[in-house]
Write a protein that holds these residues in place. Structure first.
Motif, mmCIF file in Angstrom:
data_model
loop_
_atom_site.group_PDB
_atom_site.id
_atom_site.type_symbol
_atom_site.label_atom_id
_atom_site.label_comp_id
_atom_site.label_asym_id
_atom_site.label_seq_id
_atom_site.Cartn_x
_atom_site.Cartn_y
_atom_site.Cartn_z
ATOM 1 N N HIS A 1 6.506 5.185 12.369
ATOM 2 C CA HIS A 1 7.043 4.301 11.468
ATOM 3 C C HIS A 1 7.452 3.117 12.633
ATOM 4 C CE1 HIS A 1 8.534 5.928 7.805
ATOM 5 N NE2 HIS A 1 8.158 7.031 8.218
ATOM 6 N N ASP A 2 7.198 3.494 13.968
ATOM 7 C CA ASP A 2 7.400 2.351 14.903
ATOM 8 C C ASP A 2 5.997 1.319 14.854
ATOM 9 O OD1 ASP A 2 9.511 3.455 15.977
ATOM 10 O OD2 ASP A 2 8.476 4.548 17.482
ATOM 11 N N LEU B 1 4.044 4.431 1.434
ATOM 12 C CA LEU B 1 5.174 3.829 1.069
ATOM 13 C C LEU B 1 6.232 3.298 2.051
ATOM 14 C CD1 LEU B 1 6.577 6.914 -1.103
ATOM 15 C CD2 LEU B 1 5.802 4.854 -2.045
ATOM 16 N N ALA B 2 6.331 3.715 3.337
ATOM 17 C CA ALA B 2 6.682 2.807 4.189
ATOM 18 C C ALA B 2 6.256 1.433 4.527
ATOM 19 C CB ALA B 2 6.830 3.631 5.612
ATOM 20 N N CYS B 3 4.766 1.167 4.738
ATOM 21 C CA CYS B 3 4.180 0.248 4.655
ATOM 22 C C CYS B 3 4.531 -0.802 3.460
ATOM 23 C CB CYS B 3 2.474 0.503 4.597
ATOM 24 S SG CYS B 3 1.963 1.191 6.049
ATOM 25 N N PRO C 1 0.022 -4.923 4.203
ATOM 26 C CA PRO C 1 -1.240 -4.333 3.615
ATOM 27 C C PRO C 1 -1.625 -2.977 4.482
ATOM 28 C CG PRO C 1 -1.430 -6.697 4.207
ATOM 29 C CD PRO C 1 -0.107 -6.479 4.612
ATOM 30 N N VAL C 2 -2.095 -2.104 3.691
ATOM 31 C CA VAL C 2 -2.094 -1.018 4.220
ATOM 32 C C VAL C 2 -3.920 -0.176 3.874
ATOM 33 C CG1 VAL C 2 -0.992 0.251 2.626
ATOM 34 C CG2 VAL C 2 -1.468 1.645 4.583
ATOM 35 N N GLU D 1 3.346 3.158 -8.460
ATOM 36 C CA GLU D 1 4.533 3.010 -8.863
ATOM 37 C C GLU D 1 5.316 1.854 -7.948
ATOM 38 O OE1 GLU D 1 5.762 6.647 -12.038
ATOM 39 O OE2 GLU D 1 6.682 6.507 -10.044
ATOM 40 N N ALA D 2 5.206 2.493 -6.693
ATOM 41 C CA ALA D 2 5.970 1.559 -5.776
ATOM 42 C C ALA D 2 5.332 0.111 -5.554
ATOM 43 C CB ALA D 2 6.287 2.254 -4.280
ATOM 44 N N GLU D 3 3.932 0.285 -5.533
ATOM 45 C CA GLU D 3 2.988 -0.933 -5.495
ATOM 46 C C GLU D 3 3.258 -1.855 -6.451
ATOM 47 O OE1 GLU D 3 -1.353 -2.041 -3.730
ATOM 48 O OE2 GLU D 3 -1.109 -0.935 -5.839
#
Length: 330
Positions: A57-58, A82-84, A90-91, A109-111
């Motif tokens: 996450h850092d 999901l964190a991105c 962009p990931v 769904e999150a995107e």
């Protein structure tokens, strides 16, 4: 403009990505890395001037990171993607997008809720020159209506920790995505056929034969043989109503002598698909459309789950995909 990339996971494929981004991809700079093996992360990140973080996450939260490449173990992918998304970055996530269809669908769904197309999944065969030639023939109607597809995926040997299930989730999943992409159709059922295992398989069910069925009735036969002993080989052929189109092992120079003819084979995936990985990274950094979406990652995971059910039961297993949420890129 330079895209500053953070890389999560510096194992074999992560290290390859760091090297390509730093040395071969124009417009890219690796600014941060993380791996649970900190010494490995330092070994990979220090030569390119990347900061070495203490947590995944850092990397995502680092203001010096514009985009994130995920090459960590598969069971961590969904949470990290999901964190991105939450960070609006962009990931590019190596396959699988998630280890369960349920988790992969949460990413889709999150995107969609975010309202931007931010996720790419690392199915690099979509960027391979040979596969793209096959795709162009099919899209142009060059062999009529596709009826059958034959696929071969062979590795010289598998590591000691490789399992029969991983033949499906790590190897056959590439054929799953390639078939969906080439044929432009969803897969609705999977059957893993029991065959005699090689005496060199070390307890694995190897080779495995998988029969996939599309919604339009096309049948895809996949052979996965992870201990073939002789090299790395990936091939496919699509049989149409008026002809066939095939992807063969790229020629690297054949030698004819002493009454015989030989042709070298790649040692592994790094050699065979090195250019495809590079082209994938360049397209991602450039922000060009194309490549596998979050939906593609979800669909491939759902089909792989059906393959696992069939492996366990010996029966045909159906694939039921959820409805795509509004705004989800297909």
């Amino acid at each position: 403009m330079t895209v500053k990339v953070g890389v999560i996971g510096t194992g074999s494929i992560g290290a390859e990505h760091v090297r390509r981004l730093a040395q071969q991809v124009s417009g890219a700079e690796v600014t941060a890395v993380f791996d649970v093996d900190r010494e490995r992360a330092i070994e990979v990140g220090a030569p390119v001037g990347a900061a070495v973080h203490f947590a995944a996450h850092d990397v995502i939260d680092d203001p010096a990171v514009d985009a994130v490449l995920i090459a960590s173990p598969g069971d961590l992918h969904a949470e990290q993607v999901l964190a991105c998304l939450a960070a609006g970055k962009p990931v590019l996530c190596e396959k699988p997008l998630a280890t369960t269809a349920e988790s992969a669908l949460k990413v889709v769904e999150a995107e969609a809720a975010h309202g931007r197309s931010l996720v790419r999944v690392g199915f690099m065969r979509r960027h391979d020159f040979g596969y793209r030639q096959v795709k162009a023939v099919l899209d142009g109607g060059g062999i009529g209506e596709p009826l059958l597809m034959h696929c071969v995926h062979r590795n010289a040997s598998a590591p000691s920790w490789f399992t029969s299930e991983m033949s499906l989730t790590d190897s056959v999943v590439h054929e799953i995505d390639a078939a969906r992409w080439l044929l432009g159709a969803e897969i609705v059922a999977a059957t893993v056929v029991a065959v005699k295992s090689s005496p060199l398989a070390g307890g694995l069910r190897d080779p495995q034969i998988v029969i996939l069925e599309t919604a339009g009735g096309v049948v895809i036969e996949v052979e996965s043989f992870v201990n073939c002993q002789y090299g790395y080989e990936v091939r496919c052929e699509v049989v149409g109503s008026t002809g066939t189109v095939s992807l063969d092992t790229p020629s690297t120079g054949a030698v004819t002598r002493s009454g015989g003819r030989t042709q070298p084979l790649p040692d592994d995936w790094r050699t065979r698909f090195g250019q495809a990985y590079l082209d994938e990274l360049q397209a991602w950094v450039d922000g060009r459309p194309g490549g596998a979406t979050a939906w593609d990652g979800y669909a491939a995971t759902a089909v792989a789950e059906a393959c696992l059910r069939s492996l366990a039961t010996g029966a045909r297993s159906t694939v039921a995909l959820a409805d795509a949420p509004t705004g989800s890129p297909q």
